[in-house]
Design a protein around this motif. Sequence first.
Motif, PDB file in Angstrom:
ATOM      1  N   GLN A 190       0.902  -1.112  -0.256  1.00 15.51           N
ATOM      2  CA  GLN A 190      -0.137   0.155  -0.295  1.00 15.51           C
ATOM      3  C   GLN A 190       1.025   1.543  -0.205  1.00 15.51           C
ATOM      4  O   GLN A 190       2.045   1.421   0.197  1.00 15.51           O
ATOM      5  N   MET A 191       0.466   2.201  -1.144  1.00 12.11           N
ATOM      6  CA  MET A 191       0.814   4.171  -0.510  1.00 12.11           C
ATOM      7  C   MET A 191       0.947   4.309   0.242  1.00 12.11           C
ATOM      8  O   MET A 191      -0.330   4.433   1.072  1.00 12.11           O
ATOM      9  N   THR A 208       9.167   6.348  -2.670  1.00 15.82           N
ATOM     10  CA  THR A 208       9.333   6.677  -4.159  1.00 15.82           C
ATOM     11  C   THR A 208      10.804   7.520  -5.042  1.00 15.82           C
ATOM     12  O   THR A 208      11.035   8.657  -4.295  1.00 15.82           O
ATOM     13  N   THR A 230       2.136   3.650  -7.808  1.00 20.77           N
ATOM     14  CA  THR A 230       1.068   3.466  -7.458  1.00 20.77           C
ATOM     15  C   THR A 230       0.570   1.761  -6.349  1.00 20.77           C
ATOM     16  O   THR A 230       0.856   1.194  -7.644  1.00 20.77           O
ATOM     17  N   THR A 278       6.812   7.320 -10.895  1.00 17.72           N
ATOM     18  CA  THR A 278       5.543   7.391  -9.398  1.00 17.72           C
ATOM     19  C   THR A 278       5.165   6.166  -9.325  1.00 17.72           C
ATOM     20  O   THR A 278       4.991   5.248 -10.265  1.00 17.72           O
ATOM     21  N   LYS A 280       4.522   9.428  -0.512  1.00 17.25           N
ATOM     22  CA  LYS A 280       6.012   9.007  -1.010  1.00 17.25           C
ATOM     23  C   LYS A 280       6.471   7.291  -0.751  1.00 17.25           C
ATOM     24  O   LYS A 280       7.110   7.119  -1.480  1.00 17.25           O
ATOM     25  N   PRO A 337      -2.917   0.002  -7.019  1.00 20.30           N
ATOM     26  CA  PRO A 337      -4.700   0.017  -7.275  1.00 20.30           C
ATOM     27  C   PRO A 337      -5.050  -1.204  -6.492  1.00 20.30           C
ATOM     28  O   PRO A 337      -6.122  -0.988  -5.652  1.00 20.30           O
TER      29      PRO A 337
END
Length: 177
Positions: free
Chosen positions: A97-98, A117, A124, A122, A101, A126
Amino acid sequence: MSRIGKRPVELPKGVTAEIKGQTIEVKGPKGTRSFTAADDVTLSLEDGAVQVTPRGLSKRARQQWGMTRSMVENLTVGVSDGFKKELEIQGVGYRAQMQGKTLKLQLGYSHDVNFETPEGVTITAPKQTEIVVEGIDQQVVGQVAANIREWRQPEPYKGKGIRYKGEYVFRKEGKKK
């Protein structure tokens, strides 16, 4: 003769290229990238396309010819569309999970793995079992994806770990009694 180097690199709509000596700078909707070619090749801008030609017929000039053309093409694809690597996580209790950053990975260790990061990329998540790495530099995107995968590579017995989407993991049979 290089079959790759012969073809010109077409510049898509919204992408401009500027050549200063051996350096080419490509600007597009996603950003700006530049590349400095070796002295063995010549870069030229003709009819909305970048042409790469070798200076001589030495082995090094022919090697640099195809490589330089590929690098210029990667610049144009990066600033127009970008690059993307998708990773999937398999294993009971493995998830991602994010948080801002930071990519927080739970991979069966006694602690969570926090992956910062890097600049220009970038990341992510989802779903809890999917990670998407995107950016305009193909080399950096691939390296970041490889660094994330390195935390828990897929193992051959149960297939648990982080793998690229669509990657085939060779499975082994367990020990027989």
